[in-house]
Design a protein around this motif. Structure first.
Motif, PDB file in Angstrom:
ATOM      1  N   ILE A   1       1.141  -6.025  -0.211  1.00  0.00           N
ATOM      2  CA  ILE A   1       1.834  -6.696   0.831  1.00  0.00           C
ATOM      3  C   ILE A   1       3.108  -5.733   0.642  1.00  0.00           C
ATOM      4  O   ILE A   1       3.461  -5.184  -0.131  1.00  0.00           O
ATOM      5  N   ASN A   2       3.797  -5.093   2.111  1.00  0.00           N
ATOM      6  CA  ASN A   2       4.811  -4.481   2.219  1.00  0.00           C
ATOM      7  C   ASN A   2       5.877  -5.077   3.428  1.00  0.00           C
ATOM      8  O   ASN A   2       5.178  -4.725   4.589  1.00  0.00           O
ATOM      9  N   GLU A   3       6.741  -5.795   2.887  1.00  0.00           N
ATOM     10  CA  GLU A   3       7.464  -6.348   3.887  1.00  0.00           C
ATOM     11  C   GLU A   3       8.905  -6.284   3.731  1.00  0.00           C
ATOM     12  O   GLU A   3       9.232  -5.825   2.676  1.00  0.00           O
ATOM     13  N   LYS A   4       9.591  -6.638   4.752  1.00  0.00           N
ATOM     14  CA  LYS A   4      11.247  -6.674   4.716  1.00  0.00           C
ATOM     15  C   LYS A   4      11.527  -8.150   4.469  1.00  0.00           C
ATOM     16  O   LYS A   4      11.045  -9.055   5.010  1.00  0.00           O
ATOM     17  N   TYR A   5      12.540  -8.425   3.464  1.00  0.00           N
ATOM     18  CA  TYR A   5      12.822  -9.814   3.156  1.00  0.00           C
ATOM     19  C   TYR A   5      14.324  -9.870   3.501  1.00  0.00           C
ATOM     20  O   TYR A   5      15.220  -9.050   3.091  1.00  0.00           O
ATOM     21  N   HIS A   6      14.772 -10.846   4.176  1.00  0.00           N
ATOM     22  CA  HIS A   6      16.458 -11.286   4.392  1.00  0.00           C
ATOM     23  C   HIS A   6      16.913 -11.916   3.110  1.00  0.00           C
ATOM     24  O   HIS A   6      16.239 -12.511   2.181  1.00  0.00           O
ATOM     25  N   LEU A   7      18.173 -10.966   2.676  1.00  0.00           N
ATOM     26  CA  LEU A   7      18.583 -11.489   1.374  1.00  0.00           C
ATOM     27  C   LEU A   7      19.423 -12.727   1.446  1.00  0.00           C
ATOM     28  O   LEU A   7      20.124 -12.799   2.569  1.00  0.00           O
ATOM     29  N   ILE A   8      19.260 -13.463   0.450  1.00  0.00           N
ATOM     30  CA  ILE A   8      19.989 -14.695   0.395  1.00  0.00           C
ATOM     31  C   ILE A   8      21.441 -14.475  -0.178  1.00  0.00           C
ATOM     32  O   ILE A   8      21.944 -13.391  -0.869  1.00  0.00           O
ATOM     33  N   ASP A   9      22.362 -15.457   0.621  1.00  0.00           N
ATOM     34  CA  ASP A   9      24.177 -14.759   0.269  1.00  0.00           C
ATOM     35  C   ASP A   9      24.551 -13.423   0.809  1.00  0.00           C
ATOM     36  O   ASP A   9      25.290 -12.960   0.142  1.00  0.00           O
ATOM     37  N   SER A  10      23.602 -13.128   1.748  1.00  0.00           N
ATOM     38  CA  SER A  10      24.056 -11.914   2.615  1.00  0.00           C
ATOM     39  C   SER A  10      24.212 -12.155   3.866  1.00  0.00           C
ATOM     40  O   SER A  10      23.008 -12.618   4.523  1.00  0.00           O
ATOM     41  N   LYS A  11      25.062 -11.559   4.793  1.00  0.00           N
ATOM     42  CA  LYS A  11      25.147 -11.913   6.168  1.00  0.00           C
ATOM     43  C   LYS A  11      24.019 -11.271   7.084  1.00  0.00           C
ATOM     44  O   LYS A  11      23.176 -12.053   7.718  1.00  0.00           O
ATOM     45  N   ASN A  12      23.503 -10.001   6.694  1.00  0.00           N
ATOM     46  CA  ASN A  12      22.767  -9.429   7.740  1.00  0.00           C
ATOM     47  C   ASN A  12      21.535  -8.637   6.640  1.00  0.00           C
ATOM     48  O   ASN A  12      20.692  -7.718   7.258  1.00  0.00           O
ATOM     49  N   GLY A  13      21.884  -8.527   5.506  1.00  0.00           N
ATOM     50  CA  GLY A  13      21.046  -7.574   4.498  1.00  0.00           C
ATOM     51  C   GLY A  13      19.526  -7.969   4.382  1.00  0.00           C
ATOM     52  O   GLY A  13      19.146  -9.159   4.504  1.00  0.00           O
ATOM     53  N   LYS A  14      18.817  -6.999   4.349  1.00  0.00           N
ATOM     54  CA  LYS A  14      17.314  -6.854   4.348  1.00  0.00           C
ATOM     55  C   LYS A  14      16.817  -5.892   3.234  1.00  0.00           C
ATOM     56  O   LYS A  14      17.853  -5.003   2.895  1.00  0.00           O
ATOM     57  N   ILE A  15      16.048  -6.358   2.450  1.00  0.00           N
ATOM     58  CA  ILE A  15      15.287  -5.508   1.520  1.00  0.00           C
ATOM     59  C   ILE A  15      13.816  -5.320   1.744  1.00  0.00           C
ATOM     60  O   ILE A  15      13.034  -6.152   2.005  1.00  0.00           O
ATOM     61  N   GLN A  16      13.244  -3.760   1.704  1.00  0.00           N
ATOM     62  CA  GLN A  16      11.835  -3.653   1.777  1.00  0.00           C
ATOM     63  C   GLN A  16      11.387  -3.490   0.334  1.00  0.00           C
ATOM     64  O   GLN A  16      11.476  -2.712  -0.202  1.00  0.00           O
ATOM     65  N   ILE A  17      10.263  -4.577  -0.058  1.00  0.00           N
ATOM     66  CA  ILE A  17       9.745  -4.411  -1.133  1.00  0.00           C
ATOM     67  C   ILE A  17       8.054  -4.277  -1.024  1.00  0.00           C
ATOM     68  O   ILE A  17       7.588  -4.980   0.090  1.00  0.00           O
ATOM     69  N   GLU A  18       7.506  -3.209  -1.634  1.00  0.00           N
ATOM     70  CA  GLU A  18       5.983  -3.339  -1.635  1.00  0.00           C
ATOM     71  C   GLU A  18       5.476  -3.850  -2.988  1.00  0.00           C
ATOM     72  O   GLU A  18       5.953  -3.401  -4.044  1.00  0.00           O
ATOM     73  N   LEU A  19       4.376  -4.664  -2.908  1.00  0.00           N
ATOM     74  CA  LEU A  19       3.747  -5.175  -4.005  1.00  0.00           C
ATOM     75  C   LEU A  19       2.364  -4.961  -4.015  1.00  0.00           C
ATOM     76  O   LEU A  19       1.864  -5.030  -2.962  1.00  0.00           O
ATOM     77  N   GLN A  20       1.834  -4.543  -5.173  1.00  0.00           N
ATOM     78  CA  GLN A  20       0.457  -4.303  -5.246  1.00  0.00           C
ATOM     79  C   GLN A  20      -0.155  -5.149  -6.698  1.00  0.00           C
ATOM     80  O   GLN A  20       0.641  -5.056  -7.595  1.00  0.00           O
ATOM     81  N   TRP A  21      -1.176  -5.597  -6.474  1.00  0.00           N
ATOM     82  CA  TRP A  21      -2.139  -6.152  -7.460  1.00  0.00           C
ATOM     83  C   TRP A  21      -3.261  -5.255  -8.009  1.00  0.00           C
ATOM     84  O   TRP A  21      -4.107  -5.336  -7.047  1.00  0.00           O
ATOM     85  N   ARG A  22      -3.073  -4.775  -8.792  1.00  0.00           N
ATOM     86  CA  ARG A  22      -4.154  -3.677  -9.410  1.00  0.00           C
ATOM     87  C   ARG A  22      -5.112  -4.303 -10.635  1.00  0.00           C
ATOM     88  O   ARG A  22      -4.503  -4.741 -11.601  1.00  0.00           O
ATOM     89  N   THR A  23      -6.402  -4.411 -10.235  1.00  0.00           N
ATOM     90  CA  THR A  23      -7.160  -4.763 -11.166  1.00  0.00           C
ATOM     91  C   THR A  23      -8.084  -3.537 -11.662  1.00  0.00           C
ATOM     92  O   THR A  23      -8.343  -2.904 -11.177  1.00  0.00           O
ATOM     93  N   SER A  24      -9.011  -3.781 -12.788  1.00  0.00           N
ATOM     94  CA  SER A  24      -9.845  -2.855 -13.249  1.00  0.00           C
ATOM     95  C   SER A  24     -11.188  -2.939 -12.685  1.00  0.00           C
ATOM     96  O   SER A  24     -11.846  -1.724 -12.723  1.00  0.00           O
ATOM     97  N   SER A  25     -11.319  -3.904 -12.059  1.00  0.00           N
ATOM     98  CA  SER A  25     -12.852  -3.982 -11.612  1.00  0.00           C
ATOM     99  C   SER A  25     -12.655  -3.551  -9.893  1.00  0.00           C
ATOM    100  O   SER A  25     -11.499  -3.475  -9.448  1.00  0.00           O
TER     101      SER A  25
END
Length: 537
Positions: A513-537
């Motif tokens: 997944i590769n998304e932008k998340y609204h930051l809690i306790d921030s007026k308009n802040g966002k952060i873009q995080i990419e997550l990958q789940w890699r397996t050996s199979s």
């Protein structure tokens, strides 16, 4: 008598002409109207409706049409640059016209056609306003209103049948409203691949045409015929929706679409140099592809080992195998401070045969400067296996820019590797300072990105990995953006700019997944995080 009558006739003609000129001059000087006054310049609001109707065609479009923007800066730019643009445009026009003329003149039995004079004059065109359209496509659409009443001098010398004729075009006037479309917009300079030009209405074109010094346009009926002929011909070619297409860049290269994937297997390193005080090194390999903004890939760290074996695989997208290269850098990991560079080398992709694995032993160099004497020192070797696989026609992928990789050898069979890539943040701002960095907390482990000083829209593109015994279906990832003061002191040394807790069940199910998340306790802040789940199979 005939002789005297002739003499008297000439004398009478001379006296009559002289007398007529004197009387005419006297009447012109002494019988001019004396009640002529200077014209009164009044504001537009004081004019009556009839006067306004007469003035309306001369009012700039940005005054009477709110869709048009005023662009006096562009007119000023043209005014200052016109002497240089004149020479450059005329030189280009000659270079384009000469081969066309040379190709066409044999058909009409003409010996030669040459430019004797070519200048656009001293008066530049002016823009009365410009309208810009905003669309959802990757394009920029502009509609300028162009008026040019210039004083160009275009003189052609035409030779045929042993005779030479001189044709001259002067006093050119052009009023046009073109639509200029720049598309597609691409990340390569000049940032657009093609220019499309079309006319939104028939242009007004007026000019003088001289042959042997005589004005041909004064011939009755010829002026209107030429006017209508030019308008119809130009309209047939370029009146919207017909367009003139000018290619600036090759769209396929400009868009830099992926054309294949290079599979990299970092096998081992041999005879590395000692970097630590106790006589060892903690090597790892960092690899990236040149001319790409994709984050670098890293192997695991092999502690206290000068002949490490990794056998780790990576897949990297290729966009131009003729110019791109793989860059390998071996570092010595340090728990505190900067990691020491142990050596590097590059492999141009054009040296790889498609679909054929190639094992290469690379000598590690200090840098790529061939004149550096220190590159003669032996720094060890790196063994890699490379396979370039170009895409076939019809091959598609959801995310070609970053293909999903398998987990390295040694990963728990029922588990995998969670990869967290911190790309960027937007609109983060602290109360006392804004020097953001990201802290990631997962399963009691803490990772941090580098600090970016005085930036509300920082970019990191840093990658972190967590090896897990089982899929994190119920766990959450804590991501926090913080700022630290660059000044020495105890007042407000650190503050939180926002945080987010991300559930990891989605990444396990979707693999990425590769998304932008609204930051809690921030007026308009966002952060873009990419997550990958890699397996050996």
């Amino acid at each position: 008598m005939g002789f005297f009558s002739t003499i008297l006739g000439f004398c009478g003609f001379g006296v009559g002409v002289s007398t007529g000129l004197v009387i005419g001059y006297y009447l012109f000087i002494y019988f001019q109207p004396s009640d002529v006054k200077d014209p009164v310049i009044r504001p537009l609001v004081e004019h009556d409706s009839q006067s306004l109707q007469q003035l309306l065609p001369e009012i700039p479009l940005w005054v009477k049409n709110p869709d048009y923007d005023r662009i006096d800066w562009l007119n000023k730019f043209l005014e200052l640059m016109w002497p240089y643009l004149d020479k450059a445009i005329c030189k280009t026009a000659k270079n384009i016209a000469k081969p066309i003329i040379a190709e066409q003149i044999p058909k009409y039995k003409i010996e030669s056609v040459e430019f004797e004079e070519l200048t656009l004059g001293s008066l530049p065109p002016t823009f009365q306003g410009m309208k810009v359209f905003v669309t959802e496509e990757k394009e920029l659409i502009m509609e300028p209103s162009l008026k040019w009443a210039g004083n160009p001098n275009v003189t052609l010398g035409v030779k045929a049948f042993g005779l030479k004729a001189t044709v001259q075009a002067v006093d050119l006037q052009i009023f046009a409203q073109p639509r200029i479309t720049l598309k597609p917009l691409v990340p390569s300079f000049p940032c657009f691949a093609k220019i499309f030009v079309s006319l939104m209405e028939k242009p007004h074109v007026d000019f003088g045409l001289k042959l042997f010094g005589a004005d041909l346009m004064s011939i009755p009926g010829l002026y209107m015929f030429v006017q209508e002929l030019i308008k119809d011909q130009v309209a047939n070619m370029y009146l919207w929706p017909k367009t003139l297409e000018v290619e600036i860049l090759d769209p396929t290269k400009a868009m830099m679409r992926p054309v294949g994937i290079v599979h990299v297997k970092v096998l081992r390193a041999m005879k590395l140099r000692k970097k630590d005080l106790l006589g060892g090194s903690d090597p790892y390999v960092k690899l990236k592809i040149t001319e790409s903004k994709a984050p670098s890939k890293k192997t695991t760290v092999k502690h206290k080992n000068l002949n490490p074996e990794w056998n780790e695989e990576f897949s990297i997208v290729v966009k131009d195998p003729e110019s791109q290269a793989l860059e390998f850098i071996v570092y010595d990991w340090e728990q505190v401070g900067k990691h020491d560079k142990m050596g590097m080398n590059v492999v141009p992709l054009k040296e790889l045969t498609p679909n054929e694995p190639k094992v290469m032993t690379l000598d590690l160099l200090k840098n790529l400067n061939q004149n550096d004497a220190q590159d003669d020192k032996f720094r060890g070797q790196l063994v890699v296996e490379l396979t370039y696989k170009p895409f076939k026609e019809g091959d598609t992928s959801k995310d070609l820019d970053n293909p999903l990789q398998k987990a390295p050898e040694g990963t728990p069979p029922s588990g995998g590797v969670l990869v967290v890539i911190v790309h960027e943040a937007q609109d983060v701002e602290g109360k006392h300072h804004t020097n953001p960095y990201v802290r990631i907390i997962f399963n009691g482990e803490e990772r941090k990105t580098k600090h970016v000083k005085k930036n509300r829209d920082p970019r990191w593109d840093e990658e972190f990995t967590f090896v897990l015994e089982e899929p994190p279906l119920k766990e959450k990832l804590h991501v926090e953006v913080l700022s630290t003061s660059t000044r020495i002191g105890l007042l407000h040394p650190k503050e939180t700019l926002g945080y987010v807790n991300i559930s990891l069940a989605d990444v396990v199910n979707n693999k990425r997944i590769n998304e932008k998340y609204h930051l809690i306790d921030s007026k308009n802040g966002k952060i873009q995080i990419e997550l990958q789940w890699r397996t050996s199979s």
